[in-house]
Each structure stands twice: as structure tokens, then as C-alpha cells.
Design an enzyme around this catalytic site. Structure first.
Site, PDB file in Angstrom:
ATOM      1  N   LYS A 106     -30.568  70.530  37.593  1.00  0.00           N
ATOM      2  CA  LYS A 106     -30.059  71.204  38.787  1.00  0.00           C
ATOM      3  C   LYS A 106     -29.338  70.185  39.662  1.00  0.00           C
ATOM      4  CE  LYS A 106     -31.955  73.556  42.921  1.00  0.00           C
ATOM      5  NZ  LYS A 106     -33.178  74.135  43.509  1.00  0.00           N
ATOM      6  N   LYS A 115     -28.346  74.429  36.637  1.00  0.00           N
ATOM      7  CA  LYS A 115     -28.367  75.197  37.885  1.00  0.00           C
ATOM      8  C   LYS A 115     -27.522  74.490  38.939  1.00  0.00           C
ATOM      9  CE  LYS A 115     -31.457  76.948  41.520  1.00  0.00           C
ATOM     10  NZ  LYS A 115     -32.863  77.215  41.916  1.00  0.00           N
ATOM     11  N   ASP A 117     -38.894  73.981  40.555  1.00  0.00           N
ATOM     12  CA  ASP A 117     -37.714  73.145  40.779  1.00  0.00           C
ATOM     13  C   ASP A 117     -38.180  71.831  41.402  1.00  0.00           C
ATOM     14  OD1 ASP A 117     -36.345  75.402  39.963  1.00  0.00           O
ATOM     15  OD2 ASP A 117     -34.886  75.339  41.605  1.00  0.00           O
TER      16      ASP A 117
END
Length: 228
Positions: free
Chosen positions: A167, A196, A105
Site C-alpha cells: 500500500k 492499494k 493495514d
């Protein structure tokens, strides 16, 4: 300390309500200890969460704890500000993958995006993607700092650079996930990429709202509380 049979019962009860594979069980605070990370790993294994999300220091430890399970190890890169050299992000990614990370991430360079230096942002993501060596890449765009136009552009750049997910948030800035941002991101990337939602997801109602808006993954440190 609860025994494994109790945790299994809780896991099965949860599976009747929400898909546990939606969740990245997260522990990213600076004061996180090995004992705390072990607890997160134990919970992820018992409930069947998709991954544990940790800082790089704990990648190898989490990988060891989760060896032989289907729970992935997710490591954050360029966290939480995103404004380090691309080479540093790529190196951090390579180390995380070496240590057992299945997913990365990364945080984009928000300032470069706001300066409309789109080639810089795209290349930053692309170099991290190369360093992933097959690991899944999620790109944190930090929605709370962006206009809607910038959110769309960030998602487009992530898609162009070959990322697997976009995300919403680090959870360490001025705000977290919002359902309207998730919906905007989903419309922008289409069905080919994951979305996400992360930051401020503390209860089941919020989690369900994010899923309804289009999130295919949810990141939270409150995963067990949500699933009970």
C-alpha cells in the site's frame, strides 16, 4: 437523512461506472466519533464497498455494524509512524483480529528500511502476518518518504514476508498516492499481490488513474463523493 431506496439507487448508478469493491471506505482521524463511524458503515453497506478502514478502537463496533454483510472490516496497525516494537504491532494485530478485523493495514518501520536493516523490516512484517491468523495483510510503505530503490526494496520485503498487498501511504505523512508509484509497485510485486493506493484520492479521475496504473484497491475517505 436519505432513505435506503435513495442510497440503493446511488449504489446501482455507481456500479455502472466504477467497481465499488475497489474501495476501502476510510475513517482514521483522531476526532472520529462513533456516530461518524456508523455513517461510514452505513455508506459502505449501501454502496457495496469492499471494506471500512478504521482505527483499532472501532474494530469491534464496525464489525457489529457490518455483521451479516459482505463488507469487510479493515484495521490499521502501527499507524501512522510504524516505529514501535514488532511485539506491539503483533499484539495490536491479534487484538484487531479478535475484535472482528478481516484485514490489517500495517505501517513498516521506514527508518529501519532506510538504514538497510532489511531483516528487521522483513521480520516486522512476518510477525504481523503470523498474528493475522488468516486475515488479509496490507503493508503500507509510505512512498512519499522513499526513493524509488527503497520503494522496490520495501515491496520485495513485503512479498518475502508473506503479505497479501502493498500500500502506498498512510495519508498522514508528507504526501499520498501517485500513479507512477502504483505502477512501480505493481511491476515489483507482479500479479500475485494486491496494490492499494491511498492518500489524496479525492475525485473519480484520480481514482481511475490509480486503477489504470495497477491498483487493485483504493483507500479514501471521499469514497461516496467519488462514486456519485
Amino acid at each position: 437523512k436519505r432513505d435506503n431506496s435513495v442510497m440503493r439507487k446511488e449504489r446501482h448508478r455507481n456500479e455502472e461506472n466504477m467497481n465499488t469493491k475497489l474501495f476501502d471506505h476510510t475513517i482514521l482521524k483522531a476526532e472520529a466519533t462513533k456516530e461518524a463511524v456508523k455513517k461510514i458503515c452505513d455508506e459502505a453497506r449501501a454502496y457495496g464497498f469492499m471494506s471500512v478502514c478504521v482505527n483499532g478502537y472501532y474494530t469491534a463496533y464496525a464489525a457489529g455494524e457490518l455483521k451479516g454483510t459482505d463488507v469487510k472490516v479493515c484495521t490499521v496497525v502501527g499507524f501512522p509512524l510504524g516505529q514501535m516494537a514488532t511485539e506491539a504491532k503483533a499484539a495490536e494485530t491479534a487484538i484487531a483480529v479478535r475484535d472482528g478485523a478481516d484485514e490489517i493495514d500495517m505501517v513498516i518501520n521506514v527508518g529501519a528500511l532506510k538504514d538497510r536493516l532489511y531483516d528487521v523490516v522483513r521480520e516486522d512484517i512476518r510477525e504481523v502476518k503470523k498474528a493475522c491468523s488468516g486475515a488479509l495483510l496490507k503493508v503500507i510503505i509510505e512512498t512519499c518518504l522513499l526513493t524509488d530503490e527503497e520503494k522496490v526494496k520495501a515491496c520485495e520485503l513485503a512479498k518475502e514476508a508473506g503479505a497479501d498487498f502493498v500500500k502506498t501511504s498512510t495519508g498522514f505523512s508528507t504526501g499520498g498516492a501517485k500513479a507512477e508509484d502504483v505502477a512501480l509497485m505493481r511491476r515489483t510485486v507482479g500479479s500475485e499481490m494486491g496494490v492499494k493506493a491511498s492518500g489524496g484520492i479525492r475525485d473519480k479521475e484520480t481514482a481511475m488513474a490509480m486503477e489504470k496504473a495497477g491498483a487493485s484497491r483504493l483507500g479514501t475517505s471521499q469514497t461516496v463523493a467519488i462514486c456519485r
